[in-house]
Design a protein around this motif. Sequence first.
Motif, PDB file in Angstrom:
ATOM      1  N   GLY A  87       0.783  -1.225   0.000  1.00 55.19           N
ATOM      2  CA  GLY A  87       0.000   0.000   0.000  1.00 55.19           C
ATOM      3  C   GLY A  87       0.818   1.279   0.000  1.00 55.19           C
ATOM      4  N   ASP A 224      -2.073  -3.480   4.573  1.00 57.80           N
ATOM      5  CA  ASP A 224      -2.110  -2.260   3.770  1.00 57.80           C
ATOM      6  C   ASP A 224      -2.195  -2.547   2.270  1.00 57.80           C
ATOM      7  OD1 ASP A 224      -2.015  -0.269   5.794  1.00 57.80           O
ATOM      8  OD2 ASP A 224       0.085  -0.749   6.136  1.00 57.80           O
ATOM      9  N   GLN A 226      -3.370  -3.187  -1.522  1.00 56.42           N
ATOM     10  CA  GLN A 226      -4.399  -2.579  -2.342  1.00 56.42           C
ATOM     11  C   GLN A 226      -5.444  -3.629  -2.716  1.00 56.42           C
ATOM     12  OE1 GLN A 226      -2.425  -0.786  -5.693  1.00 56.42           O
ATOM     13  NE2 GLN A 226      -1.486   0.821  -4.461  1.00 56.42           N
ATOM     14  N   ASN A 260      -9.946  -0.547   3.382  1.00 56.35           N
ATOM     15  CA  ASN A 260      -8.586  -0.918   3.744  1.00 56.35           C
ATOM     16  C   ASN A 260      -8.627  -1.791   4.987  1.00 56.35           C
ATOM     17  OD1 ASN A 260      -6.132  -0.015   5.710  1.00 56.35           O
ATOM     18  ND2 ASN A 260      -5.407  -0.109   3.594  1.00 56.35           N
TER      19      ASN A 260
END
Length: 273
Positions: A87, A224, A226, A260
């Motif tokens: 992320g 984290d 995506q 998230n």
Amino acid sequence: MTFTKTTEQDSNYNHLEKMTINELLTHINNEDKSVPLAVEKAIPQIEALVAQIVPKLKNGGRLFYIGAGTSGRLGILDASECPPTFGVSHDLVVGLIAGGDTAIRKAVEFAEDSTSQGWKDLQHYNISKNDIVIGIAASGTTPYVIGALKQCNKEQITTGCITCNANSPLAQVSKYPIEVIVGPEFVTGSSRMKAGTAQKLILNMISTSTMIKLNKVKGNKMVDMQLSNDKLVDRGIKMLVKELDVSFEEAERLLKTYKNVRTAIEHYTNGNK
């Protein structure tokens, strides 16, 4: 100290064209087994380099990989996987290859022979002493990479390298060299094989350990990451189910709400359900 290109030495095998498919595969596999052991010997060097990378990135700096051919492609691969996995921003870890993006798919003739182009490529990113640059070259002699690191040193930019020959010119211009000696390749000089495998293993170690130290992992999970496809969304939901002891449906709702995994965990544990 003498410099011998073990990556260019004759293979330990001959008459490869006369071998059966099974013999070829078995011998390649046997050679590959030696690579992690060679990497293990280099752990102190890898540790020293990662210890330089972490504070640089914590203080707003960036990590650059620079290489040619297979080495350049491996650096780009590792850099490109950091944003979806951890992320982070796409400009936190940057991979550069001699010949530019065209060279990712197709070899650009003589691109690696320039002693000045590597530094020019780095300058496109306004590189400074806040950053750190790792040169990747199996041979340890690639002019594109050596030239870039020499100029980095002049500009007080921290340098490291990954090479597969001992006492190479590249290691000599690197402040934090990593030398992993894998020996002759199965096909003489084909350093995309054992040398490439060693470089990939080391890049995995560098980026993963760095991201963990940057708190991009919780427990052992990529909190984290995506959520860029259904597989990763499903993985994120299952992380929440396990971490928060909630139903699949509730975890799915939380992930849709907060977009998230880490954010969902923090809000839920703080009572914002």
